[in-house]
Design a protein around this motif. Sequence first.
Motif, PDB file in Angstrom:
ATOM      1  N   ILE A 135       0.615  -1.103   0.038  1.00  0.00           N
ATOM      2  CA  ILE A 135       0.135   0.105   0.048  1.00  0.00           C
ATOM      3  C   ILE A 135       1.013   1.155  -0.092  1.00  0.00           C
ATOM      4  N   ARG A 136       1.985   1.310   0.753  1.00  0.00           N
ATOM      5  CA  ARG A 136       2.688   2.371   0.928  1.00  0.00           C
ATOM      6  C   ARG A 136       3.492   2.561  -0.444  1.00  0.00           C
ATOM      7  N   GLY A 166       1.750   6.876  -6.640  1.00  0.00           N
ATOM      8  CA  GLY A 166       0.758   7.518  -6.864  1.00  0.00           C
ATOM      9  C   GLY A 166       0.915   9.214  -6.711  1.00  0.00           C
ATOM     10  N   GLN A 167       2.155   9.660  -6.215  1.00  0.00           N
ATOM     11  CA  GLN A 167       2.314  10.875  -6.337  1.00  0.00           C
ATOM     12  C   GLN A 167       2.908  11.327  -7.541  1.00  0.00           C
ATOM     13  N   THR A 221       1.227   4.262  -2.904  1.00  0.00           N
ATOM     14  CA  THR A 221       0.703   5.565  -2.585  1.00  0.00           C
ATOM     15  C   THR A 221       1.812   6.547  -2.936  1.00  0.00           C
TER      16      THR A 221
END
Length: 231
Positions: A178-179, A185-186, A182
């Motif tokens: 998940i990290r 995703g930046q 994310t």
Amino acid sequence: MSQVKRLRRPPAGGYARGDETRERIIAAAVTLFGERGFAGASTRDIATAAGVNAPALQYYFENKEGLYQACAEHIANDLKARFEPAMRQARDALKNEASTDALIEAFLGIKAVMLESVLMQPFASSRRLFVARELADEEPQLASKLLHRRLKQPLNKISADLLARITGVGPNDSITRIRLLTLKGQVMPFYHPPGACLDVLGWKEIDAAKGELIKTTVLEQTRALLQAWRV
């Protein structure tokens, strides 16, 4: 798309002019395939955009399918080459039991190349359109499969391994994955300009200076998160 024929290639150490012509045709083809799709991009239009005559395409690529294959190979190989120095640094840091600070720098090195590839490299937008058509199942998935096998899979693995060593959470743990998502995703808001990001930023385009500002800001945010998660 019919089976791709074996491509004609210049002899080893071939003429620089031939190599330059081939690269120019590929650059034009990536743009037109991205804008119009495989069916909509004619070989005549590609030849015109590349500044060559139509028989040149047949000489270098045999047919339209061969040219599309060459475009897919070019995109995958070029991106892999751009990431290789950062991935080598990351592998060395993991192998040599480097400090957490060195692991963070290795992760940021990969992230920097990712941002540069999206924001600052020539033909980046054309390549995105080319691959995006494949991901939308509009075209045969040649470039997207090559990128997944040659770059995305090893890149995801080494990034997860770095993150696991930095945070103390296993690379296959859901929290690590998940990290990782994310953090990746930046970059995504800037992946398809012009678009919503330009409207939010109040910009008409992302030029070199604005691209550098985005890169610096995203890397600072990533560093702050990695420092907060470190063990």
